[in-house]
Design an enzyme around this catalytic site. Structure first.
Site, mmCIF file in Angstrom:
data_model
loop_
_atom_site.group_PDB
_atom_site.id
_atom_site.type_symbol
_atom_site.label_atom_id
_atom_site.label_comp_id
_atom_site.label_asym_id
_atom_site.label_seq_id
_atom_site.Cartn_x
_atom_site.Cartn_y
_atom_site.Cartn_z
ATOM 1 C CB CYS A 46 -0.931 0.019 1.209
ATOM 2 S SG CYS A 46 -0.045 0.090 2.771
ATOM 3 C CB CYS A 68 -3.454 -0.999 9.123
ATOM 4 S SG CYS A 68 -4.287 -0.987 7.525
HETATM 5 FE FE1 FES Z 1 -1.414 0.408 4.278
HETATM 6 FE FE2 FES Z 1 -3.234 0.558 6.160
HETATM 7 S S1 FES Z 1 -3.569 0.424 4.027
HETATM 8 S S2 FES Z 1 -1.111 0.199 6.402
#
Ligand code: FES
Length: 132
Positions: free
Chosen positions: A35, A104
């Site tokens: 991400c 996360c």
């Molecule tokens: Fe990357 Fe939350 S979406 S740590």
């Protein structure tokens, strides 16, 4: 927000202990390559107790809430107990995370562990240089 607990929303809106420790005893950086989120954790340690934790983050709301909760869990703990803080501890402190956001919590826990490892490395180096 996608099924977040009140605690997650509260930490996201009012993050605890955000910022930098200029004379940190340990610094840990961790990123999530999927991400692109990034976390840098700073710790202060005195007599084997974590006395302060701060962080900088570029990340999603859940990652921010997890970093915030991580600081509250770590401050005041013996360094070895802080090292044992897990992703599950953070998720539990936030009354859960949606399944899709569980990863996360990894950033907060791993960032703290890296900062502690950095602290241990620096401490060892200091001790060795004192022996010479
Ligand atoms: Fe990357 Fe939350 S979406 S740590």
């Amino acid at each position: 927000m996608i099924g977040y607990s009140e605690k997650v929303i509260e930490h996201f809106k009012n993050p605890r202990n955000a910022g930098v420790i200029d004379d940190a005893d340990g610094i840990g950086e961790i990123g999530d390559k999927n991400c692109g989120d990034l976390l840098r954790v700073f710790i202060k340690v005195a007599q084997d107790v974590v006395t302060d934790v701060k962080y900088q983050i570029r990340g999603c709301g859940a990652a921010i809430a997890c970093a915030s909760a991580m600081t509250e869990l770590a401050i005041g703990k013996h360094i070895e107990d802080a090292m044992m803080l897990s992703e599950d501890d953070i998720v539990e402190a936030l009354d859960g995370l949606p399944e899709i956001k569980l990863h996360c919590s990894n950033l907060g826990a791993a960032g703290l562990r890296k900062a502690i490892m950095d602290y241990f490395g620096k401490t060892l180096t200091k001790e060795r240089s004192n022996e010479i």
